[in-house]
Structure formats: C-alpha cells, structure tokens
Design an enzyme around this catalytic site. Structure first.
Site, PDB file in Angstrom:
ATOM      1  CE1 TYR A  35     -71.319  31.397  89.390  1.00 42.04           C
ATOM      2  CE2 TYR A  35     -71.267  29.455  90.798  1.00 42.04           C
ATOM      3  CZ  TYR A  35     -71.051  30.805  90.608  1.00 42.04           C
ATOM      4  OH  TYR A  35     -70.581  31.568  91.643  1.00 42.04           O
ATOM      5  CD  GLU A  61     -71.626  29.944  94.536  1.00 49.74           C
ATOM      6  OE1 GLU A  61     -70.661  30.490  93.980  1.00 49.74           O
ATOM      7  OE2 GLU A  61     -71.518  29.123  95.462  1.00 49.74           O
TER       8      GLU A  61
END
Lengths: 387, 290
Positions: free
Chosen positions: A109, A195
């Site tokens: 992530y 993101e």
C-alpha cells in the site's frame, strides 16, 4: 477534483510510474477491441466511477474469454454502482477499464497526502496492501513519513520506507526511482492525494501500480488545464454541479428545511442550529458575498429542486452587502421564482432595520425573523406544520 | 492593549488600485486606520485615495515605514505577494485572498520560517482592533472597543460573535479571522497565546469548524495551562456530512478526522465552555465574566 482510475494511470505513465497495461472502453465493441490489442486469454474489467470499494460492489471482475468479457461489460455499462462510499444513490458507470491480468508476487500500500499538521507532504506505506488496509490490523501496519518540501525526498527516507516495506536489496533502486517520480507528479500536478492500492511487485520483481486514485487541489485547477479536461460531471451530484456553474456553493442533504446563508461557517452553523431545534437541514448553501436578485433567484431554484423542502431559512449577515438591498432581492426573487413554501428571513448587520421593514411590507409572503435563534426555531415549527 | 495591530500600525494595501483593494482601502481609511499607501506593480508614482502608489512592497516600506499589509491580489499571484511582503520587512501580513493552491501555501510557510513576520490568512476576513485599526473586509460598525478577544476560522460567523458581544456590552479587544484554508498563518494557539498576554482582553471566544486539528491543538495548549482567561468556543459543522468540502477548503472531515464532535469533546475536557448554539456565544461568555 476527482479523476477516474484510467485517467490517473495516464498521469502515472506520463511520469514514468509503471501501470498495468490496459485501456478505457465506452462500449462492448470497444472493450473487445482493447482485449484484442492486449491479447492473452484473460482480462480484468474495472468499472470507472469516482469511488473506492468497487471490487466489493461487483465493479471489478476477472474474465476468462470474450463471451464473459461481453457479458460483464454489458452488465456494468449504463448501470449504477453502489459502493460503501457512494451512498444509496450510487454512481453511473459510463466507462470500463480493460486491463491484462498480472502475475503478482506481493501487494503493497502506498499513498501521498498533504500533511496539514506539518505543513508538508506525508508518505504512507504498508507492506500489506489490498482491501484489508482499513481494518484495525491493516492500520497497525501503516507507516507515516512526513516529507518537508524544502528538504525533499532523501536517501534516508527511501531507506526507511524500503525497510518498512521489507523490500529486497535488489528492489531498492527501482523503488527510489518510483518514489521520486511519484513525488514529482504530486507536486507538478498539484495533487492533494495520490493512492496506489495495491502497488504490486510482479513475479518478475518489478513495481506496478495496479490501481490508481488521484485527487487534485481544486484551487490549482486554474493552472492544470489538462486535469480540468478530465472532469466528469456524471460523477457529481447533479444539483451540486449546477450550483457550481452558477457560482453557488451547494451541498444536498436529507432534511426538509432549505438554507440560504452568506458565508460557509455561518451556513454550517445555521444547519447545526436547525438540528438543535429538532429539524433537519435540506442543504448547505453559501450564497457568498454578492447577493444579487439573480443569485438569490438561482439559489431559491436550487433549494426548491429538492421536493423534500417544506420551508426555507434565509440567514444573511450583511457586512459590505446591505440588508435593504438583500431584502429587495429576496422579495423580487420569491415572486419571480414563485416560491410556494414559507420563507423565513433573518437579516443582521448593515441596514438591518431597513431590510426588515422591506420584508414586513412586501407583497410576497415572507416571515421576517428578529433573531438567529428565533429564525431557526420558527423554520422548524413551520416545516413540521407543513407536513 | 489589543494584539497584533493598534492605532499606531501603518498599513499598506497590495493590490491597491484593483476593485477589491480600492474599496477596502477606502473603508479602512474611513474607519480611522493609519493607511499610508499601496502597491500595484507598474503604477508606482501615481496617487490613489490621496496616498502614494508604489511598484513594490520594499519601496512602499522604505518610503512610508509601513509595518502591515493587506493583500487583495488574485489567487494565482497572492502567494508571491505574501512572500514579497515578508521579504520587505512587513510585520503583519493579512492575506484576504481565497483560492490559493495548497502547494503554494506550503511553500509560503516554508519561506516565512525564521522571519520576524506574522501571516494572517489566507482566505480570511482580516483583523480588527475596534476603534483603532481595521485591516480586512469586516463591517467596522458592529464592533465596539472592549474586553473580548475573538479568533475564528470563519467570516460572517465571526460577525455573529462580534454582534453578540457588542449587544451584551462586552466589546472586543481584537478580532482575528485566521481563515478557512488548510494551510494558514496564525492559528488558534498563536492567537490564544497573545490574548492571554494582553491586558485588555478579559475573555476569549474561539470560533472553529470541522476539518484539521487546529481546535484540538488549542485544547491541548489550554489543557497545559497556556490560557487562564475564560474561553468560550463554538464549533460549526455538527451536521456536516463526511468527505464533503463545506465551502472552506479546510472544512472537510477526512478519514474520520476533524469531526465537530471530537473538537467539542477535547475542548470541554480542557475546561472550555462550548456553546451549543451559534446564537449563544456572547451569552455564554457574559455568564462567566458577569
């Protein structure tokens, strides 16, 4: 401003950030063409909507052949996708991204945000990317690294990130290039959020952005024309989009008391006051510093396009704007728009008395409230009676 | 005493000859502010509102000894205007402009580090010490010299607090609109500190809203003993939906952070009286001050 995944991936590619191979399609025919170009015997179909949580909602599917591709694309296009982020109304699926299937070794992530507290940027990473990132265990694995804009991204930052991500020594160089490019993109395109979840390491041990979410600073759009071209109004609440065109700041809510206020803070306070008296605001609307007849009329129209509205509370604190001028504008607007619900007006500030006078002697039905609290209380009562 | 600005402050306007700059300079002069000139690049040497126009802030400061500036420059050029003012030695920079890109403000804050100046804003109504000096767009006539220090992220909601304290006979020492942007100059703590040290200020009203953690930092500051004078707060946005930007760029609840509930809770824990209604800010403080 939000942009779609496929647009974010375009941006990534232009900054040499590796992305999964694919292309957007607006029809089944186009989807087939893309699949042909990509080749192989399996593809990923991803609904393009301005929302996360698409996978859980059935908006991301792996297909094994053309028949499945057609069926999935057909089912998605033109439908409304409801995710845990969209609310019950969901978002229309106008396009799908068709991508090749990747052989994945690891999922990581990574995100970059504006750090309000430290007045810089913050890089957030986790060695375990994917859907669980929002769970408690997922959150526990996150590392936040503030980056000062003067110092910039440095070797020791990269070492710290690589260590937390449990990268192998052989992966560090590529990671460094990736991070540098990501920050360059973030700063050059005035992003407020970037993101990548998941950022994968392929079986060949290369980094690849499997997903891409980008939000651009609204205040910077004047200098990002290519980003403005990415705008997709179908993904906005239609009333909010119309409001923006009129230069009004409007957000639809669930209640029955419409609000028209000058100033964002005062508008929020007015909504809160309505709730305090037992009512529910139907909207947030900041009519701004210039309350002309035209603006006020547009504002009334916008509020009334919501059929749940049973009363409208107008709260204006006139500074430069004079209350008598506003009062005249309100009266004229009410008659022009043919407002059929009760309108309660509270005016304060410059020429408030004259303004109140005008309202009291107006030929249209408008209730001139004396105080802020009184106006809110009255609006709630009137709305309840109207039910 | 008041904080930051007073009757001796010498004010210039950047964006002096523009529509907004002209109008608000005129208002400042009418209020009695010591207004000494302004800056519009390219128009140096002219006279406007019976005051000199300069090409640069440095020239204005050299000629007029100005120590405060109000900035009415469009968003694409405002960050530059702030930095120019800081480099020219202006001590109090008031940036009214809304819409400055966040990345520009991050750079501005970095540039201002270590300098002896104070930035107020951007995206703010300005600062006023009633009956002495007005730098901003607030209506002067609702203010009254007195003992309440007001610090607020809002514009018109601030005027409610001013109006209420005037109606209750409390008056104001200085009112600071710190603005609605996520990256800004003075924050709540900076103003609370100054109000605490100011002999004229007897009580403080803090007007906050959703987004960021400025109110939480203020609560911590108060908790640690930074403020002994009574503080009344009001936090707007209890009914604001998550994830939506409520007008102000900084008014957004993101990732569950920045809710009104949390701000109210931490402020109350720190001993702050939090008004539940925006109509009661003045009343709550009056009850404490007597």
């Amino acid at each position: 401003m939000n942009i779609h995944e496929f647009q974010a991936k375009h941006l990534f590619a232009s900054f040499q950030i590796p992305v999964s191979k694919g292309q957007v399609a607006y029809s089944v025919a186009e989807a087939e063409k893309v699949a042909n170009t990509l080749g192989g015997d399996g593809w990923v179909v991803k609904a393009q909507v301005h929302s996360g949580g698409r996978g859980e909602a059935g908006g991301v599917k792996v297909v094994k052949n053309k028949a499945e591709l057609d069926s999935v694309v057909n089912a998605l296009l033109g439908q409304t996708l409801v995710t845990r982020q969209t609310g019950e109304s969901g978002l229309p699926v106008r396009s799908v991204l068709i991508e090749e299937v990747c052989a994945i070794d690891r999922e990581i992530y990574l995100s970059v945000l504006i750090d309000r507290e430290n007045e810089g940027l913050v890089i957030i990473v986790s060695p375990e990317g994917g859907m669980d990132i929002e769970s408690e265990t997922g959150r526990a694995k996150l590392m936040q690294l503030p980056i000062d804009v003067v110092a910039g991204l440095r070797s020791h930052h990269l070492r710290a990130l690589a260590k937390h991500l449990q990268l192998k020594k052989s992966q560090i160089k590529e990671f460094a290039t990736l991070m540098t490019n990501i920050l360059r993109l973030f700063q050059e395109k005035d992003l407020s959020l970037l993101e990548i979840n998941p950022l994968v390491l392929t079986e060949e041990q290369h980094f690849l952005a499997l997903d891409a979410k980008v939000v651009v600073d609204d205040n910077a759009l004047y200098r990002q024309p290519d980003i403005v071209a990415f705008r997709d109004d179908s993904q906005e609440d239609q009333r909010e989009a119309v409001a923006k065109e009129c230069g009004l700041n409007y957000i639809a809510l669930d209640g029955e008391i419409g609000c028209m206020v000058n100033g964002a803070g005062l508008a929020m306070a007015t909504m809160d006051l309505i709730q305090l008296y037992g009512g529910r605001p139907a909207n947030f609307l900041d009519v701004g510093g210039t309350a002309t007849v035209e603006r006020v009329s547009k504002a009334f129209n916008l509020i009334l396009s919501d059929t749940k509205v049973k009363a409208i509370l107008v709260n204006i604190f006139g500074g430069i704007v004079r209350c008598d001028v506003i009062a005249e504008g309100i009266v004229q607007a009410i008659s022009e728009v043919d407002v059929k619900v009760p309108v309660i007006v509270r005016l304060e500030g410059t020429n408030a008395e004259q303004g109140k006078n005008i309202l009291q002697h107006a030929s249209v039905d408008v209730i001139a409230a004396d105080t802020l609290a009184g106006a809110a209380e009255q609006s709630v009562k009137i709305a309840q009676e109207g039910k | 005493m008041s904080i930051l600005i007073n009757v001796e402050t010498r004010v210039i306007c950047q964006g002096f000859t523009g529509k907004q700059g002209s109008f608000h300079s005129e208002q400042a002069i009418a209020y009695g502010t010591q207004f000494v000139g302004g800056v519009t690049p390219g128009k140096g040497g002219q006279t406007h509102l019976e005051r000199p126009v300069f090409d640069s802030v440095l020239e204005a400061v050299t000629e007029t000894d100005a120590n405060a500036s109000m900035i009415y420059v469009p968003a694409p050029f405002a960050a530059d205007a702030v930095i120019e003012a800081a480099e020219a030695g202006i001590e109090v920079i008031v940036c009214i402009t809304e819409g400055i890109p966040v990345s520009e403000m991050i750079r501005v804050k970095a540039a201002l580090r270590g300098k002896e100046c104070v930035l107020i804003g951007p995206n703010c109504p300005g600062i006023i010490t009633p009956e002495e000096c007005k730098i901003g767009i607030m209506p002067g006539n609702i203010h009254q010299k007195g003992g309440v220090g007001i610090v607020s992220r809002s514009g018109t909601l601030t005027y409610e607090a001013v109006h209420q304290t005037t109606m209750h006979g409390l008056g104001q020492s200085t009112c600071v609109g710190i603005g609605g942007d996520p990256i800004q100059g003075l924050d709540f703590v900076d103003c609370l500190e100054r109000f605490e040290a100011d002999s004229q200020t007897q009580g403080i009203i803090m007007v906050g809203e959703i987004g960021g953690n400025a109110e939480e930092r203020a609560a911590e500051f108060i908790q640690q003993g930074g403020v002994t004078k009574p503080v009344v707060a009001y936090i707007a946005g209890l009914t604001a939906p998550k994830g939506k930007r409520m007008g102000h760029a900084g008014a957004i609840i993101s990732g569950g952070q920045g809710t009104a509930e949390n701000k109210i809770a931490v402020l109350e824990s720190a001993g702050v009286t939090v008004a539940r209604s925006p109509a009661d800010m003045g009343l709550r403080l009056k009850e404490i001050l007597g």
